[in-house]
Scaffold this motif. Sequence first.
Motif, PDB file in Angstrom:
ATOM      1  N   ASN B   8       0.352  15.969   1.142  1.00 34.64           N
ATOM      2  CA  ASN B   8       0.389  14.833   2.066  1.00 34.64           C
ATOM      3  C   ASN B   8       1.733  14.627   2.752  1.00 34.64           C
ATOM      4  O   ASN B   8       2.006  13.554   3.272  1.00 34.64           O
ATOM      5  N   MET B  17      -2.492   7.772   6.657  1.00 29.81           N
ATOM      6  CA  MET B  17      -2.474   6.975   5.442  1.00 29.81           C
ATOM      7  C   MET B  17      -1.648   5.707   5.608  1.00 29.81           C
ATOM      8  O   MET B  17      -2.040   4.633   5.157  1.00 29.81           O
ATOM      9  N   VAL B  21      -3.029   1.754   5.289  1.00 21.93           N
ATOM     10  CA  VAL B  21      -2.420   0.728   4.449  1.00 21.93           C
ATOM     11  C   VAL B  21      -1.824  -0.383   5.299  1.00 21.93           C
ATOM     12  O   VAL B  21      -1.617  -1.503   4.820  1.00 21.93           O
TER      13      VAL B  21
ATOM     14  N   ASN C 354       0.992   7.918  -1.657  1.00 19.98           N
ATOM     15  CA  ASN C 354      -0.328   8.147  -2.253  1.00 19.98           C
ATOM     16  C   ASN C 354      -0.764   6.943  -3.077  1.00 19.98           C
ATOM     17  O   ASN C 354      -1.927   6.525  -3.034  1.00 19.98           O
ATOM     18  N   TYR C 357      -1.689   4.033  -0.830  1.00 21.82           N
ATOM     19  CA  TYR C 357      -2.948   4.308  -0.143  1.00 21.82           C
ATOM     20  C   TYR C 357      -4.124   4.117  -1.103  1.00 21.82           C
ATOM     21  O   TYR C 357      -5.116   3.466  -0.787  1.00 21.82           O
ATOM     22  N   HIS C 360      -4.752   0.501  -1.875  1.00 27.84           N
ATOM     23  CA  HIS C 360      -5.468  -0.108  -0.763  1.00 27.84           C
ATOM     24  C   HIS C 360      -6.986   0.145  -0.894  1.00 27.84           C
ATOM     25  O   HIS C 360      -7.797  -0.773  -0.694  1.00 27.84           O
ATOM     26  N   LYS C 361      -7.353   1.364  -1.266  1.00 27.39           N
ATOM     27  CA  LYS C 361      -8.781   1.688  -1.401  1.00 27.39           C
ATOM     28  C   LYS C 361      -9.396   1.013  -2.631  1.00 27.39           C
ATOM     29  O   LYS C 361     -10.529   0.522  -2.579  1.00 27.39           O
ATOM     30  N   LYS C 432      -5.060  13.450   0.425  1.00 28.87           N
ATOM     31  CA  LYS C 432      -5.772  12.219   0.801  1.00 28.87           C
ATOM     32  C   LYS C 432      -7.243  12.302   0.407  1.00 28.87           C
ATOM     33  O   LYS C 432      -7.815  11.338  -0.108  1.00 28.87           O
TER      34      LYS C 432
END
Lengths: 440, 440, 495, 495
Positions: B8, B17, B21, C354, C357, C360-361, C432
Amino acid sequence: MTHPYIPNTEPGVRAEMLAAVGARSVEEFYADIPAELRLNRPLDLPAPLVAEQDLVRHMEGLFAKNVAGLSFLGHGSYAHYVPAVCDEVNSRSEFLTAYAGEPYEDHGRFQALFEYVSMMGELLEMDVVNVPTYDGYQASGTAIRMACRYTGRPKVLLSGAIAAEKLSKLRDFLSHDIEMVFAPVAANGEIGEVEIDDTFGAIYLETPNVYGVVETRGKELADLAHANGALLVVSADPISLGVLAPPAAYGADIACGDIQPLGMHPGYGGGHAGYIATQDHEPLVAEFPSRLFGIAPTKVPGEYGFGDVYYDRTSFAHREEGKEWVGTAAALWGITAGVYLALMGPEGMKELGETVLSRTRYAMDALGRHVTVRHRDAVHFREFAIEVPSSGALLDGLRDKGIFGGVALDDRTVLVCVTECHSTDDIDRLAAAVKEVLGA
Amino acid sequence: MTHPYIPNTEPGVRAEMLAAVGARSVEEFYADIPAELRLNRPLDLPAPLVAEQDLVRHMEGLFAKNVAGLSFLGHGSYAHYVPAVCDEVNSRSEFLTAYAGEPYEDHGRFQALFEYVSMMGELLEMDVVNVPTYDGYQASGTAIRMACRYTGRPKVLLSGAIAAEKLSKLRDFLSHDIEMVFAPVAANGEIGEVEIDDTFGAIYLETPNVYGVVETRGKELADLAHANGALLVVSADPISLGVLAPPAAYGADIACGDIQPLGMHPGYGGGHAGYIATQDHEPLVAEFPSRLFGIAPTKVPGEYGFGDVYYDRTSFAHREEGKEWVGTAAALWGITAGVYLALMGPEGMKELGETVLSRTRYAMDALGRHVTVRHRDAVHFREFAIEVPSSGALLDGLRDKGIFGGVALDDRTVLVCVTECHSTDDIDRLAAAVKEVLGA
Amino acid sequence: WDEPIIFELSRPGRRGIAVPQAEGPGVELPASVRREHAPKLPEMSQLHVLRHYLRLSQENLGFDLNIDVGQGTCTMKYSPKVNDLFAKATNPLHPHQHEDTVQGVLEIYWRMERMLAEISGMSRVSLQPGSGSAAIYANIAMIRAYHNANGGEHRDQVITTMFSHPSNAACAKTAGYEVITLMPDAEGLPDIEALKAAIGPRTAALMITNPEDTGVFNSRIKEFVDLVHSVGGLACYDQANANGILGITRARDVGFDLCHFNLHKTFSTPHSCGGPAAGACGVAPALEPFLPEPTVDRVEFDGNERFVLKYPEKSVGKIRPFLGVTPNVVRAYAWIMSLGAEGLRQVAETAVLNNNYLMHKILQIPGASVPWNSRHVEQARYSWQQLSEETGVHSEEIGTRAADFGVHYWTSHHPYLVPEPFTLEPTESYAKEDLDEYAAILAHVADEARRDPEFVKGAPYNQTIHKIDMTSLDDPKQWAPTWRAYVRKHLSGQG
Amino acid sequence: WDEPIIFELSRPGRRGIAVPQAEGPGVELPASVRREHAPKLPEMSQLHVLRHYLRLSQENLGFDLNIDVGQGTCTMKYSPKVNDLFAKATNPLHPHQHEDTVQGVLEIYWRMERMLAEISGMSRVSLQPGSGSAAIYANIAMIRAYHNANGGEHRDQVITTMFSHPSNAACAKTAGYEVITLMPDAEGLPDIEALKAAIGPRTAALMITNPEDTGVFNSRIKEFVDLVHSVGGLACYDQANANGILGITRARDVGFDLCHFNLHKTFSTPHSCGGPAAGACGVAPALEPFLPEPTVDRVEFDGNERFVLKYPEKSVGKIRPFLGVTPNVVRAYAWIMSLGAEGLRQVAETAVLNNNYLMHKILQIPGASVPWNSRHVEQARYSWQQLSEETGVHSEEIGTRAADFGVHYWTSHHPYLVPEPFTLEPTESYAKEDLDEYAAILAHVADEARRDPEFVKGAPYNQTIHKIDMTSLDDPKQWAPTWRAYVRKHLSGQG
């Protein structure tokens, strides 16, 4: 003691099994072997080393008789860098010890090989790629046969810039029923004047060729072949295709070659596997003797299965009515080459090609200060030839310095191989040693 | 270029990403780190070797600075033969890269470790064996602590025949709250006169001891300990237990030691793992700090599951209220030792023990012709001490001949180690070299 | 596979490997040391031993195979395969080899120490401890030695925090200290008022993790360190959770006197089913004399460099045999060398990206929450409290059901201060797509829990085995920590 | 795992490995050879490549994992792990290295040749062919060269048998021969009358396997050989099925002029998903001049032995690059060395015992039979004809259903002379328990076929995927031998 590899030699179990079958001894099972055919003595073999540790010691003793050096050897076997992940995958028991299961319990093998041929397809810009045949020699021989069968013309024009050993194989494999005509090598190291007519089934070209020279007239030869109703067969090293145009781009009908550079160690010649590729043209596909794996639906929508494409072509299906023969060839190296290509990706293949081109040129410049480099103006990939007073004397002198300087093509020509594994320091060391040996 | 280990970092995905967020940059996530704590410069580290091949070359350069020789080194790390299957199993990604999954998705790890402790239980004739702790040093320290906690007496009598390095660990680990009293070494190399009273929690014995001498008075010491309400703790090398009696057979309450000889390479000290074992006596089991794995039924009859036995003992469950601490220790070496024991079986362990005993005796005889062998009448397993004019001079002289002759215990004593990996030829070579160096 | 216990595969007379013959003289053992009964080890051919363990391996879910973000606090990251080759290169090296014959490996130790010193800001680093917990113990041993050498024998208390690894408390206790644990305040951070109340002349040290296992960075950390210093205590940094702050902030720059790293977490050595691991202790100059023995030092010698072993005079002694878990030190060295300064910073930033992110999910899943709603660095401890209250399904059961989809998580150490906890740490190794898939699985299971709680409670369904009845494992009459105990307690009546 | 095709895991910009920089001068390529479009290879991080292939490996059933007796004719036996280490030791050796620098590997070739010569009775052995089929081809090439050198250019027919491997027929055809295939007689053995009718002045050779793939030893084999010799033809022995007769009977003793072994069958090198394998050609003295080039010879030199490469003058040339599949030659050499003469005989006898024991168990399953009811050596070809007639379930479907139990078999090569065939070869590697389990699984499936034929026909049920619709694979419009072909034919409409 029960041998660790043979569990049922233990006397108890042996007796139990004989009793179950109703036999008094194993001898009964051999009743069909006539007495006069029996070997009535033990085989005369060395005393066994049953303890694993004793075997290891014996083998280490043998391996200690081999000697390593800074190597510039190529000429058909190449020490490109092998990523650790390649060895990790091909060492997995599941792959290493599998054979010929069905597409269910061996789904992984089918998928891995399908992915290999698919990645090769992208590299080659061709839609059909075989499950690997033995090696590049076999791939060339079969590709030429395919072209001759397809055209119905048992005659091929071959580039003269082919390695002698490969030629030895091609002669054995082809010459009994295919006429082999050779083109001269031009002064620049490329294929020279080519003349064919409509009795030829194929033109066969290698790039880079035995001198490391990249052939630039592919398009012209494709046009010539096609104008005469023949096919162009090109043996191309896949490791070069991150930077060099794939044969399909200039009109080749069949591409072939050896994938050893794609993640296989030299292994004293053990790392070879051959690829053959064409476009998706049914009559040409029909000429493949190797297995082709294809993707197929299952009874669950969206699920991928795999199976043999056009199995009827093969000798497995029709014995001598199949195309040539198919046997146990080099599937594991196909899987490994797939891992290699997936790790490298398009950028990795491009950078690798650039690095090899660059270091080859660096080596030609460095050695060119002390010896004549042949075909110096041609594009070289990985290999080039130098002219020396005596190949043997030079190589012996270098070997005394711990350098394997190259392969003697003849008494006065040495082929030097440079890959991404050679730093410029390594090359400078070679050049200095060459100067020293020749100057002495 | 995106680093191969960090997918990433690729700018596109990073932006995607961050957008998801709702952050503008990664910096926002670091808002809690005050400016004055920030390192406002790049770390000063060597330039990276991102290409795997460059890294390999760098590492090979470093490893080339190590030197190999015919080695008679032991003294806590042993070069027994490691069967190839041991390395095959512990190299499997599934084991090598797993950690602490639950007994369902990590059923294999639980079962393999349960089998390891079970095989150790058979070897030791004890019902409770821990999932490995770090090493034999730690096992000894913890075993002594267990005995002191169990008896409520913070005092231990230790054999004087312990390796200096191990003693260094035990002093650090125990001496702040446990009194350590040492027994002398007798002329025959065994533990000498032992006196204890009812303030002692344990007698601690090693066999074979630091001089390679097998202790023969285990039963007597067990009786003495028990008569005084103390426990006998014995550190025994499991590789010897195919021929030597396990501590439980002569009354030891806790057995402990290092399993490195059971299938682990020396690895410059990287192969260690410690075992601790007792009988199935609840109050003593309660003193284990390590994890214990047990077999348990599942909701399907006949199916085996596994889980933690008596988890409440541990610091994972109760922090400082647990027994000592438990962390990431050496589970993979436990699995490996299990593979080793399963390969060897009872007969293999017996034969191995006989081979080591025999070759040790052969070496004592061979060296005894040129130097004084200490404790020559005692039973030795794998190691013995020789007396020389100068340890350093002898070892330096041998090293010049490519032999690592042993470990200097002091200026005039060298400990020599012989395993099944030393042929009688190897031993003869050592003896001849010793003669030569001393004679010069 | 429905793989039996290995003893069930045994048949007398079989052998997995042969052993060299004695060759030397026969040795007659006295009865007192001779083994009387052969150990009841399995008797199997080599193929059958191999097959058994290969099948067991397939019944195990290594990092390499799954999306292992559920093993929060453990920093599950890719351990490059090439580094395993370097680790194996150490196999034949014996730790008692003369220094001259192991200059390569000593140089790696020395270079590795220099790199970790730079990363932590400390002046020296010991690579001897066998794990993070052993490193914590080593640090405490050094703290004790330091105080003893400086007239602080009376300092008998160690302060730690509830969200630091249990080994901080347990090692301090083992070393003889009274342990004071700071509970989190309303923000979820260690309570600084509690620290003020706890420190005093008896304070030997503060052992603190930051970010703690909750993944929240304590921005007042320097105050904590200064407070402990103000009473003469030492500050010791548990850097198990360093993955998100590599190259961002350093232990010594905050004022810590000691710190430790887990090489198997931050520096990528494999977790090996629970070790061998490796720990590293970094110390400020004042603690150097107490480092575990020996250290690896570099000397100039006739213009050449040479690496030698030194024994610090006031050393705490040995923490573990020899120099450390060398194969893992070598792996970690190679890993840092493959990344460099810029790479390490990318590691930290990507791990943090990471995590944020994924958070957040996860927070979009109804019933999931993260306590205190703070900013998080490299990991986060979540709670299913709401879902659990609604459905009666516990966090552990959700994790077990997730295993049916090839992933899992753990609930972290007891006690569950965060109710129905789960801790996710998506290191820099993940793409991701992995995070999306992981979150989707948890969302799916949470949905199942709402629709059919009993179904989730009955999990697993497609694992090797089914739900285990763990009750016997705490009952001395029933527990069976070995096969022989099992045979004795559960099978002998049947035989 | 539900593992996608690797291209579906790609995301632009990712990399699995980095490559060293150019360092040297930049090279400008002419347009005629410059690649214009980057190949559409996957772009993935290293972990993701590894994970993908590890998952695929777990979706594959290697010999090491299962009871692989169903791969009859292939001699699936344990390939010792230690031999893999020896194979790897050859990795760095380059085949063009000077003889002086590879004396160890050349010595292995020489010793291996001597051992196989003793085992076969032949005078010399070439280890160059890459497989059994390639060895068959090499033998045919030598046969042709022999006849050409001896005035037999007119010999243009090769005789083989139906139960010999298809490559005997196919290689002969490739080499330009007309192929005559002997069908089995009433006993299931090659029809000797048919042979008598076939031989004549055009006969170049007989290529025959014994025992054939049915596992029945042809006791009249010497008559076959003598008949061919009587017309001036050569007799060539396909020893793919040698595992049951090692040390019992030898090719040359029967009169054969040539023979070949498959090192990956009888001599234990791993099958590698279908190669690399290795073949060995043994020849009688008259054929020596025609051996593939080069041979490895031993010379005495100043009292020392030395191994050198020689080029036979009338050699057929190269069969494959360099000396052969060296890693496998090394493995096979180590395997023989670990067994010796007595061990090889135990291999043979145990393989034969195992086969007869298994046959006894299989024939107890209602519906299973073995044609001709002959004695069998190391394997047997069975038939489900009776079961199939009763239930409509075909052999292939029974094998697929057996895969649900972790084993399988194959039906052997087309055409199915034995109706509803399956071929089992339980080599010496298996324990009695394995054979019992295998037979029990087939008995169970046969029983299922009786009770619920449709259920068996619907298998598999617990494999990675479900029953495949193979019809598209023979349709040029639909087949997709690569992903790019699939995308073009099946997905592009969707995109």
